[in-house]
Write a protein that holds these residues in place. Structure first.
Motif, PDB file in Angstrom:
ATOM      1  N   THR A   1      44.376  41.793  40.211  1.00 16.36           N
ATOM      2  CA  THR A   1      43.316  41.111  39.461  1.00 16.36           C
ATOM      3  C   THR A   1      41.973  41.773  39.722  1.00 16.36           C
ATOM      4  O   THR A   1      41.170  41.976  38.795  1.00 16.36           O
ATOM      5  N   LEU A   2      41.704  42.137  40.980  1.00 19.03           N
ATOM      6  CA  LEU A   2      40.455  42.822  41.303  1.00 19.03           C
ATOM      7  C   LEU A   2      40.349  44.142  40.552  1.00 19.03           C
ATOM      8  O   LEU A   2      39.269  44.502  40.047  1.00 19.03           O
ATOM      9  N   ILE A   3      41.440  44.870  40.480  1.00 17.84           N
ATOM     10  CA  ILE A   3      41.416  46.148  39.775  1.00 17.84           C
ATOM     11  C   ILE A   3      41.075  45.943  38.308  1.00 17.84           C
ATOM     12  O   ILE A   3      40.273  46.676  37.723  1.00 17.84           O
ATOM     13  N   ASN A   4      41.654  44.921  37.686  1.00 17.24           N
ATOM     14  CA  ASN A   4      41.342  44.643  36.286  1.00 17.24           C
ATOM     15  C   ASN A   4      39.887  44.220  36.109  1.00 17.24           C
ATOM     16  O   ASN A   4      39.249  44.541  35.095  1.00 17.24           O
ATOM     17  N   MET A   5      39.340  43.526  37.094  1.00 18.65           N
ATOM     18  CA  MET A   5      37.934  43.140  37.028  1.00 18.65           C
ATOM     19  C   MET A   5      37.037  44.369  37.119  1.00 18.65           C
ATOM     20  O   MET A   5      36.005  44.453  36.445  1.00 18.65           O
ATOM     21  N   ILE A   6      37.420  45.329  37.945  1.00 17.07           N
ATOM     22  CA  ILE A   6      36.617  46.537  38.118  1.00 17.07           C
ATOM     23  C   ILE A   6      36.716  47.450  36.896  1.00 17.07           C
ATOM     24  O   ILE A   6      35.712  47.976  36.402  1.00 17.07           O
ATOM     25  N   THR A   7      37.931  47.638  36.393  1.00 18.52           N
ATOM     26  CA  THR A   7      38.123  48.577  35.287  1.00 18.52           C
ATOM     27  C   THR A   7      37.794  47.975  33.926  1.00 18.52           C
ATOM     28  O   THR A   7      37.568  48.708  32.965  1.00 18.52           O
ATOM     29  N   GLY A   8      37.802  46.629  33.857  1.00 20.23           N
ATOM     30  CA  GLY A   8      37.559  45.984  32.573  1.00 20.23           C
ATOM     31  C   GLY A   8      38.801  45.861  31.718  1.00 20.23           C
ATOM     32  O   GLY A   8      38.723  45.434  30.559  1.00 20.23           O
ATOM     33  N   ALA A   9      39.967  46.213  32.270  1.00 21.33           N
ATOM     34  CA  ALA A   9      41.215  46.106  31.521  1.00 21.33           C
ATOM     35  C   ALA A   9      41.610  44.647  31.361  1.00 21.33           C
ATOM     36  O   ALA A   9      41.426  43.832  32.269  1.00 21.33           O
ATOM     37  N   THR A  10      42.151  44.297  30.219  1.00 28.82           N
ATOM     38  CA  THR A  10      42.591  42.930  29.957  1.00 28.82           C
ATOM     39  C   THR A  10      44.057  42.775  30.297  1.00 28.82           C
ATOM     40  O   THR A  10      44.841  43.727  30.187  1.00 28.82           O
TER      41      THR A  10
ATOM     42  N   PHE B   1      38.807  31.780  38.823  1.00 27.95           N
ATOM     43  CA  PHE B   1      38.275  31.651  37.475  1.00 27.95           C
ATOM     44  C   PHE B   1      39.336  31.094  36.529  1.00 27.95           C
ATOM     45  O   PHE B   1      40.536  31.217  36.780  1.00 27.95           O
ATOM     46  N   ARG B   2      38.847  30.483  35.459  1.00 29.63           N
ATOM     47  CA  ARG B   2      39.747  29.883  34.469  1.00 29.63           C
ATOM     48  C   ARG B   2      40.433  30.966  33.640  1.00 29.63           C
ATOM     49  O   ARG B   2      41.638  30.966  33.457  1.00 29.63           O
ATOM     50  N   ASP B   3      39.641  31.884  33.095  1.00 31.29           N
ATOM     51  CA  ASP B   3      40.155  33.006  32.321  1.00 31.29           C
ATOM     52  C   ASP B   3      39.095  34.109  32.327  1.00 31.29           C
ATOM     53  O   ASP B   3      38.018  33.946  32.912  1.00 31.29           O
ATOM     54  N   THR B   4      39.380  35.217  31.685  1.00 33.16           N
ATOM     55  CA  THR B   4      38.488  36.372  31.749  1.00 33.16           C
ATOM     56  C   THR B   4      37.182  36.175  30.978  1.00 33.16           C
ATOM     57  O   THR B   4      36.284  37.014  31.080  1.00 33.16           O
ATOM     58  N   SER B   5      37.069  35.091  30.227  1.00 32.00           N
ATOM     59  CA  SER B   5      35.819  34.817  29.518  1.00 32.00           C
ATOM     60  C   SER B   5      34.897  33.894  30.311  1.00 32.00           C
ATOM     61  O   SER B   5      33.777  33.610  29.877  1.00 32.00           O
ATOM     62  N   SER B   6      35.349  33.441  31.482  1.00 32.11           N
ATOM     63  CA  SER B   6      34.560  32.495  32.263  1.00 32.11           C
ATOM     64  C   SER B   6      33.385  33.203  32.933  1.00 32.11           C
ATOM     65  O   SER B   6      33.449  34.402  33.238  1.00 32.11           O
ATOM     66  N   PRO B   7      32.284  32.489  33.181  1.00 30.06           N
ATOM     67  CA  PRO B   7      31.114  33.095  33.851  1.00 30.06           C
ATOM     68  C   PRO B   7      31.444  33.653  35.225  1.00 30.06           C
ATOM     69  O   PRO B   7      30.903  34.691  35.619  1.00 30.06           O
TER      70      PRO B   7
ATOM     71  N   TYR C   1      34.191  35.048  36.264  1.00 29.65           N
ATOM     72  CA  TYR C   1      34.847  36.347  36.112  1.00 29.65           C
ATOM     73  C   TYR C   1      33.825  37.426  35.781  1.00 29.65           C
ATOM     74  O   TYR C   1      33.821  38.502  36.398  1.00 29.65           O
ATOM     75  N   THR C   2      32.946  37.148  34.833  1.00 29.83           N
ATOM     76  CA  THR C   2      31.944  38.129  34.423  1.00 29.83           C
ATOM     77  C   THR C   2      30.995  38.471  35.563  1.00 29.83           C
ATOM     78  O   THR C   2      30.719  39.648  35.838  1.00 29.83           O
ATOM     79  N   GLU C   3      30.485  37.465  36.243  1.00 35.26           N
ATOM     80  CA  GLU C   3      29.520  37.686  37.320  1.00 35.26           C
ATOM     81  C   GLU C   3      30.148  38.418  38.503  1.00 35.26           C
ATOM     82  O   GLU C   3      29.538  39.342  39.068  1.00 35.26           O
ATOM     83  N   ASP C   4      31.369  38.029  38.883  1.00 32.95           N
ATOM     84  CA  ASP C   4      32.005  38.658  40.033  1.00 32.95           C
ATOM     85  C   ASP C   4      32.477  40.076  39.708  1.00 32.95           C
ATOM     86  O   ASP C   4      32.496  40.948  40.598  1.00 32.95           O
ATOM     87  N   SER C   5      32.853  40.324  38.459  1.00 34.36           N
ATOM     88  CA  SER C   5      33.193  41.695  38.050  1.00 34.36           C
ATOM     89  C   SER C   5      31.988  42.608  38.209  1.00 34.36           C
ATOM     90  O   SER C   5      32.099  43.731  38.725  1.00 34.36           O
ATOM     91  N   LEU C   6      30.832  42.133  37.779  1.00 27.73           N
ATOM     92  CA  LEU C   6      29.611  42.927  37.898  1.00 27.73           C
ATOM     93  C   LEU C   6      29.249  43.150  39.363  1.00 27.73           C
ATOM     94  O   LEU C   6      28.810  44.249  39.744  1.00 27.73           O
ATOM     95  N   ALA C   7      29.444  42.122  40.201  1.00 25.20           N
ATOM     96  CA  ALA C   7      29.146  42.265  41.631  1.00 25.20           C
ATOM     97  C   ALA C   7      30.040  43.326  42.271  1.00 25.20           C
ATOM     98  O   ALA C   7      29.580  44.114  43.112  1.00 25.20           O
TER      99      ALA C   7
END
Length: 237
Positions: free
Chosen positions: A22-31, A211-217, A219-225
């Protein structure tokens, strides 16, 4: 648009089911479900079943960084009082259902560290670069379980010889687990006697919320962090 130049290699490790993919998908932006995504699973089997390298171009504030993420096989959880899920995993392993032993998973991880951290030839380093960041993942519910920190110490000291920048990512954080989480992490780190300064842990400890899903705040905020931290560390390696 700027470019940081060389590729930065990051090793992700942790217990089975902690959320490395999941972390890798957050970093790469892959769905989830895409061909580029790391496979995410909620069962007791290590996911992935072998080390997989994911590459991505990260972009933050107009700057691009080429990044390779080494997604390793999950380690088994070996705690003093195993829960029902741990007992089930052990039983399935004994029945030959394809679960990998802790020893095999650790051996694979040790080999990766030997090959990619400190045994690269000069030619290999100039061509692909060594692993320079270790991201050790711990589930928020396991912050106070010493074995997870002892495994981190083993990989950081014995496998990587302290030649990587360590980052500890606390995953699946919820309000119930968040009480003094940073101080609790510092207490565990202090027991390891690693010589790591704990006064400022902004580039050492990072939390990723449930997070609930990849559109949740969250997910977005922690991906950027996550991406911001990688950019910061890439300038110091």
């Amino acid at each position: 648009m700027g470019n940081r130049g060389s590729n930065i290699h990051i090793l992700l490790a942790g217990q089975t089911g902690v959320g490395r993919s999941t972390l890798i998908n957050m970093i790469t932006g892959a769905t989830d479900g895409s061909t580029q995504a790391a496979r995410v699973s909620n069962d007791v089997r290590p996911c992935p079943i072998e080390t997989t390298v994911h590459t991505a171009q990260l972009q933050v504030d107009g700057t691009t960084l080429q990044c390779s993420l080494w997604d390793t096989r999950g380690l088994d959880e070996a705690i003093d009082h195993p829960n029902l899920m741990d007992a089930a995993a052990n039983w399935l392993r004994q029945q030959g259902f394809g679960l990998f032993s802790k020893r095999q998973s650790e051996r694979d991880l040790r080999n990766i560290c030997r090959q990619r951290v400190h045994d690269l030839s000069d030619g290999e380093q100039s061509r692909s670069g060594p692993i320079v960041i270790l991201m050790w993942c711990i589930h928020a519910s396991k912050i106070d379980v010493p074995i997870h920190w002892e495994h981190f110490r083993k990989i950081y000291v014995e496998y990587c010889y302290r030649r990587v920048k360590p980052v500890i990512v606390i995953t699946q954080m919820t309000p119930g687990f968040a009480i003094e989480w940073e101080e609790r992490c510092k207490q565990q780190l202090g027991k390891l006697d690693l010589g790591i300064g704990l006064d400022d842990t902004r580039d050492l400890l990072l939390v990723v919320r449930k997070f609930r899903d990849t559109s949740s705040p969250e997910y977005t905020e922690d991906s950027l962090a996550l991406k911001d931290l990688i950019f910061q560390l890439s300038g110091r390696t």
